[in-house]
Design a protein around this motif. Structure first.
Motif, PDB file in Angstrom:
ATOM      1  N   ALA A 221      34.614  34.057  40.371  1.00 51.38           N
ATOM      2  CA  ALA A 221      33.613  33.637  41.350  1.00 51.38           C
ATOM      3  C   ALA A 221      32.606  32.677  40.732  1.00 51.38           C
ATOM      4  O   ALA A 221      32.213  31.679  41.351  1.00 51.38           O
ATOM      5  N   VAL A 222      32.193  32.947  39.491  1.00 53.50           N
ATOM      6  CA  VAL A 222      31.199  32.100  38.838  1.00 53.50           C
ATOM      7  C   VAL A 222      31.758  30.712  38.552  1.00 53.50           C
ATOM      8  O   VAL A 222      31.097  29.695  38.804  1.00 53.50           O
ATOM      9  N   THR A 223      32.970  30.647  38.027  1.00 55.80           N
ATOM     10  CA  THR A 223      33.543  29.327  37.735  1.00 55.80           C
ATOM     11  C   THR A 223      33.791  28.555  39.027  1.00 55.80           C
ATOM     12  O   THR A 223      33.688  27.326  39.055  1.00 55.80           O
ATOM     13  N   TYR A 243      36.939  20.491  50.182  1.00 49.59           N
ATOM     14  CA  TYR A 243      37.361  20.944  48.861  1.00 49.59           C
ATOM     15  C   TYR A 243      37.128  22.446  48.716  1.00 49.59           C
ATOM     16  O   TYR A 243      37.955  23.173  48.151  1.00 49.59           O
ATOM     17  N   MET A 244      36.012  22.921  49.258  1.00 46.85           N
ATOM     18  CA  MET A 244      35.714  24.348  49.212  1.00 46.85           C
ATOM     19  C   MET A 244      36.791  25.152  49.933  1.00 46.85           C
ATOM     20  O   MET A 244      37.249  26.196  49.443  1.00 46.85           O
ATOM     21  N   GLY A 250      43.321  28.638  47.739  1.00 47.62           N
ATOM     22  CA  GLY A 250      44.170  28.788  46.560  1.00 47.62           C
ATOM     23  C   GLY A 250      43.692  29.836  45.573  1.00 47.62           C
ATOM     24  O   GLY A 250      44.505  30.505  44.932  1.00 47.62           O
ATOM     25  N   MET A 251      42.375  29.984  45.419  1.00 48.65           N
ATOM     26  CA  MET A 251      41.839  30.818  44.348  1.00 48.65           C
ATOM     27  C   MET A 251      41.378  32.204  44.792  1.00 48.65           C
ATOM     28  O   MET A 251      41.335  33.127  43.985  1.00 48.65           O
ATOM     29  N   PRO A 254      41.414  39.286  46.884  1.00 49.05           N
ATOM     30  CA  PRO A 254      40.486  40.394  47.125  1.00 49.05           C
ATOM     31  C   PRO A 254      40.293  41.320  45.929  1.00 49.05           C
ATOM     32  O   PRO A 254      39.479  42.246  45.996  1.00 49.05           O
ATOM     33  N   THR A 255      40.996  41.074  44.826  1.00 49.83           N
ATOM     34  CA  THR A 255      40.972  42.008  43.698  1.00 49.83           C
ATOM     35  C   THR A 255      39.558  42.273  43.200  1.00 49.83           C
ATOM     36  O   THR A 255      39.134  43.423  43.064  1.00 49.83           O
ATOM     37  N   ASP A 256      38.805  41.205  42.916  1.00 53.68           N
ATOM     38  CA  ASP A 256      37.458  41.381  42.375  1.00 53.68           C
ATOM     39  C   ASP A 256      36.515  41.992  43.399  1.00 53.68           C
ATOM     40  O   ASP A 256      35.632  42.787  43.044  1.00 53.68           O
ATOM     41  N   MET A 257      36.685  41.647  44.668  1.00 51.75           N
ATOM     42  CA  MET A 257      35.848  42.258  45.696  1.00 51.75           C
ATOM     43  C   MET A 257      36.090  43.755  45.783  1.00 51.75           C
ATOM     44  O   MET A 257      35.152  44.553  45.910  1.00 51.75           O
TER      45      MET A 257
END
Length: 284
Positions: A221-223, A243-244, A250-251, A254-257
Motif C-alpha cells: 500500500a505504501v509503495t 493510472y490509479m 493489477g496490484m 485483499p490479503t493485506d486488508m
C-alpha cells in the motif's frame, strides 16, 4: 542497530525495517564529493534489494547537514575536460550533469518513502537532494539556500524543477534569483518542511517515530502511494486517475486488508509480508 553497509560519505544501518542513511563527514561539512554522487544510488538500490527496510531516513552529522557540491567534482580533467572542441566539451558536461541529476532522482525512484532530517545548513546540492525526498523535517536553527546563484551559475540538479511543486512559485523565484537563506520557520510556514524540532536529538526521535509508523503499514500500500503521488505530480488529474485505476486493477489484493481486520479483531498489530526484493534482470 546492525550495520548494513559502509561508504566513504555516509554510513547505513537497518533496524526495525528502517534504513538510516547518515552523512558522516562533519569535518568537511558533509560536502558532496565524487564518491557521494556515485555511491548514493548504489546505496539506495542495495537497501531496496538486500534488506527488509520499508522506509529510508536520511540525516547528517556535525553542525551542518551539508555544504553541497564539493568543487573537486568538477576539477577532474578526465570527468570534465576544460579544453578542446567547445561542442564536445559541452556534450561531455551535459552527460556529467545528467549523471548527477540521476543521483538525486534515485530518491524518487526507490520504491520506499524517503524522509530527510536536516540540521544547520542545507546548501546548494544538498537542497537539490532533499527536494527529491518524500518529506522533510528540520531543527530550529536549520537554513536552506540555492547557493549556486551567488556562485555565478544556475542550479542544475533539481531544485528549480522540484521546489516550485513544494512551495509557492513566487517565493521560489525570489529564493533562486537572490540566493538568500530561508530558515526553519519560513520553510515550515511555506510547507517545505513538515515539522521543526528544537534540536537534532528531538528531530531524529520524531522522524524515527514517523518512519516506524510508515514501516508498520502494508509495504504494498505504501509503495502504491508513492508511485501514485509521484505520477500525479507530473501528470493531469485525468491521466493520474486512469493510472490509479490500472494500478489498482493489477496490484490490489485483499490479503493485506484481511490481515489488518484480523489483527484489529485480536487487538494486535498486523504483520505484513515484505515486498519481493528488487533484483537485476533474471534475478542476478
Amino acid at each position: 542497530m546492525s550495520e548494513f553497509a559502509s561508504y566513504e560519505c555516509f554510513r547505513v544501518e537497518i533496524d526495525q525495517k528502517i534504513a538510516h542513511v547518515q552523512l558522516c563527514r562533519p569535518e568537511a561539512m558533509n560536502s558532496m564529493t565524487k564518491a557521494f554522487w556515485l555511491d548514493l544510488p548504489d546505496c539506495l538500490r542495495r537497501i531496496e534489494s538486500e534488506s527488509d527496510a520499508r522506509v529510508i531516513v536520511i540525516s547528517s552529522t556535525g553542525k551542518h547537514f551539508s555544504a553541497g557540491m564539493d568543487l573537486g567534482v568538477f576539477s577532474d580533467p578526465k570527468a570534465v575536460p576544460m579544453s578542446g572542441d567547445p561542442g564536445r566539451m559541452a556534450e561531455n558536461l551535459r552527460r556529467v550533469v545528467l549523471q548527477i541529476q540521476d543521483t538525486v532522482t534515485s530518491l524518487e525512484k526507490v520504491r520506499l518513502p524517503v524522509l530527510a532530517a536536516v540540521q544547520g545548513g542545507c546548501i546548494g546540492g544538498a537542497l537539490d537532494m532533499i527536494c527529491a525526498a518524500d518529506s522533510r523535517y528540520c531543527t530550529r536553527e536549520a537554513y536552506f539556500t540555492i547557493k549556486e546563484t551567488e556562485l555565478g551559475m544556475t542550479a542544475d540538479v533539481g531544485t528549480l524543477q522540484r521546489l516550485p511543486k513544494l512551495m509557492p512559485e513566487g517565493v521560489v523565484r525570489e529564493l533562486a534569483y537572490t540566493g538568500r537563506k530561508f530558515g526553519a520557520d519560513e520553510a515550515h510556514r511555506l510547507g517545505f518542511v513538515n515539522a521543526v524540532y528544537d534540536d537534532q536529538e528531538a528531530m531524529l526521535a520524531g522522524v524515527m517515530e514517523i518512519a516506524a509508523s510508515i514501516a508498520a503499514n502494508s509495504p504494498l500500500a505504501v509503495t502504491g502511494c508513492k508511485e501514485m503521488l509521484n505520477f500525479s505530480r507530473d501528470h493531469s488529474v485525468e491521466d493520474s486517475l486512469k493510472y490509479m485505476a490500472t494500478w489498482q486493477a493489477g496490484m490490489f489484493r485483499p490479503t493485506d486488508m484481511m490481515k489488518t481486520f484480523q489483527a484489529k479483531g485480536q487487538k494486535q498489530a498486523p504483520e505484513y509480508d515484505d515486498l519481493f526484493p528488487v533484483n537485476d534482470l533474471f534475478g542476478g
